[in-house]
Design a protein around this motif. Structure first.
Motif, PDB file in Angstrom:
ATOM      1  N   UNK A 295       0.830  -1.200   0.000  1.00 25.05           N
ATOM      2  CA  UNK A 295       0.000   0.000   0.000  1.00 25.05           C
ATOM      3  C   UNK A 295       0.867   1.254   0.000  1.00 25.05           C
ATOM      4  N   UNK A 296       1.958   1.217   0.754  1.00 29.53           N
ATOM      5  CA  UNK A 296       2.859   2.373   0.806  1.00 29.53           C
ATOM      6  C   UNK A 296       3.510   2.605  -0.550  1.00 29.53           C
ATOM      7  N   UNK A 297       3.914   1.524  -1.210  1.00 29.78           N
ATOM      8  CA  UNK A 297       4.557   1.652  -2.507  1.00 29.78           C
ATOM      9  C   UNK A 297       3.593   2.135  -3.582  1.00 29.78           C
ATOM     10  N   UNK A 298       2.308   1.897  -3.372  1.00 25.67           N
ATOM     11  CA  UNK A 298       1.313   2.296  -4.364  1.00 25.67           C
ATOM     12  C   UNK A 298       0.902   3.748  -4.222  1.00 25.67           C
ATOM     13  N   UNK A 299       1.388   4.464  -3.202  1.00 25.97           N
ATOM     14  CA  UNK A 299       1.007   5.852  -2.988  1.00 25.97           C
ATOM     15  C   UNK A 299       1.452   6.742  -4.142  1.00 25.97           C
ATOM     16  N   UNK A 300       0.565   7.614  -4.612  1.00 21.68           N
ATOM     17  CA  UNK A 300       0.871   8.498  -5.733  1.00 21.68           C
ATOM     18  C   UNK A 300       1.637   9.734  -5.246  1.00 21.68           C
ATOM     19  N   UNK A 301       2.472  10.291  -6.082  1.00 23.15           N
ATOM     20  CA  UNK A 301       3.193  11.512  -5.688  1.00 23.15           C
ATOM     21  C   UNK A 301       2.227  12.606  -5.270  1.00 23.15           C
TER      22      UNK A 301
END
Length: 462
Positions: A295-301
């Motif tokens: 989930x953390x890696x999927x966070x958008x800029x």
């Protein structure tokens, strides 16, 4: 994620638990198992094929008589995918060790045809009543929390026998009320139901365990829980079932250690009982971390990630510390550690490991935001399962801490001094595991991944 796995390189490959197929099916079945509140028939069959029920069965019956490190590692790997599946797999294994306390004739009834026998159990607390009849007992009663019973071949239940005689043959009571919740035991090979040890505490009610074919019991659908829903930890009911004496032993026998037994049977029950409950909890924490990492890696800029790096790093450290504690506890068990504080140290370490896992996953769950609270979210399911599993009586840190400090105080009063640590067990070694890619399973980090495909079982008091 910096969490390795236990690997027993000295164990023959053909005796390894084949975890990877179970883990894959568990991952695909997790939502179904949670919704249906029991394992699927396919999962139960895969657990059996992987060697879990046979893991602690004595070698003379074709079992593996395997190690505790193997079991902890395999259960934790399955627990990353489905904690309920891992819970049942661990208890099927542990109950095979418990049933090894049956007299030889009773063991032959269970394993004469095959060691791949699934055994459920509900022995702590004892319940029901037993009346001597002929060369055995007739039993009545209800026993709760028999995990995996829907797919079991046999069930172990315990009854407190009132009076000093302890049974139809005049055996003295063996106590047994001190046995911790859980299901593991030694390997009695004698023809006496209690292995020949009749106990010295005359007048104390005896707690006796009975092995009953599942077909002779009624399963009551009673397991409606927040977490571990898929364990199917239902109630079993006996209405006048006749149990012969060769299918009985006393709970007091669980702390007896017999010379010449397989290594896994040459340790007292209380030394190893916490491991079977802590291992699924560890797996739950590892699985929760993996989902939070994805989930953390999927966070958008420009958008706040579901879980911050600081939360992930702290949780990773806590889970790794839990792994180290369970590794040390498994090593003591496999080494047959007979030190004066080995039992209380294992109880403390397993309970502390569960507490660390709970703390880590609580933090991950809170940081996950609203999304983590939605039905079907893997982090939510892992949080529910871990919260329920870690609340097991065997993993209560207060109880474990009191027993540990009592042992420390006794050693101090005897002139032994008191220093922190002092563990004489062999330090575990671990393989480093790379951080998982988003959505990638952690099964590949298991000790069993590319091993040979050749296949190599308690009461569940809540």
């Amino acid at each position: 994620m910096g969490i390795g796995t236990f690997i027993d390189d000295a164990a023959p490959a053909e005796r390894a638990l084949r975890t990877a197929p179970v883990a894959r099916l568990a991952r695909a079945s997790a939502a179904r198992v949670d919704a249906e509140r029991r394992l699927s028939p396919e999962l139960a069959a895969e657990i059996t094929a992987a060697g879990f029920p046979a893991h602690f069965v004595p070698r003379r019956w074709g079992g593996s008589a395997g190690t505790f490190r193997q079991l902890v590692d395999a259960v934790a790997a399955v627990g990353e995918e489905c904690v309920a599946t891992a819970w049942c797999a661990a208890l099927y294994a542990a109950h095979g060790r418990l049933a090894a306390y049956l007299p030889e004739r009773g063991q032959r009834e269970l394993w004469g045809a095959s060691p791949d026998v699934r055994i459920a159990a509900a022995v702590v607390p004892p319940a029901g009543r037993a009346v001597p009849e002929g060369e055995g007992w007739r039993i009545w009663g209800e026993w709760h929390y028999a995990s995996g019973v829907d797919h079991a071949d046999w069930v172990l239940v315990a009854v407190r026998l009132e009076g000093a005689s302890g049974g139809p043959h005049g055996h003295g009571p063996g106590g047994g009320t001190h046995a911790a919740a859980g299901g593991a035991g030694g390997g009695a090979h004698g023809d006496e139901p209690d292995g020949g040890a009749h106990g010295a505490d005359r007048g104390v009610p005896e707690v006796r365990c009975f092995a009953v074919p599942c077909r002779e019991l009624v399963i009551k659908d009673s397991w409606h829980s927040l977490g571990l829903r898929g364990t199917g930890s239902n109630t079993v009911v006996a209405a006048g079932v006749l149990v012969p004496r060769h299918r009985s032993f006393t709970l007091a026998e669980l702390d007896n250690v017999r010379e010449g037994a397989d290594r896994c049977h040459a340790v007292p029950h209380r030394l190893v009982a916490p491991l079977q409950f802590a291992a699924p909890v560890l797996g739950a924490a590892r699985g929760a971390w993996r989902h939070a990492f994805a989930a953390e890696r999927a966070g958008r800029p420009g958008v706040r990630a579901a879980v911050t790096p600081e939360v992930l790093a702290r949780a990773d450290g806590e889970i790794e510390a839990a792994l180290l504690l369970l590794g040390a506890a498994a090593d003591r068990a496999d080494a047959g550690d007979a030190g004066p504080d080995a039992v209380t140290r294992n109880q403390r370490d397993a309970a502390l490991a569960a507490e660390l896992c709970t703390t880590a996953v609580d933090r991950l769950f809170r940081a996950g935001g609203t999304r983590a609270h939605l039905d079907g979210d893997p982090l939510q399911r892992a949080w529910r399962d871990l919260s329920t599993g870690a609340s097991h009586a065997t993993l209560a840190f207060g109880t474990a801490a009191a027993a540990f400090m009592a042992e420390k105080a006794a050693a101090f009063e005897a002139g032994g001094g008191a220093t922190p640590g002092g563990d004489t067990g062999t330090a575990p070694t671990f393989d480093a595991a790379p951080a998982p890619a988003p959505g990638a399973g952690a099964v590949g980090t298991s000790a069993v991944a590319p091993r040979a495909a050749t296949p190599l079982t308690t009461g569940d008091a809540r």
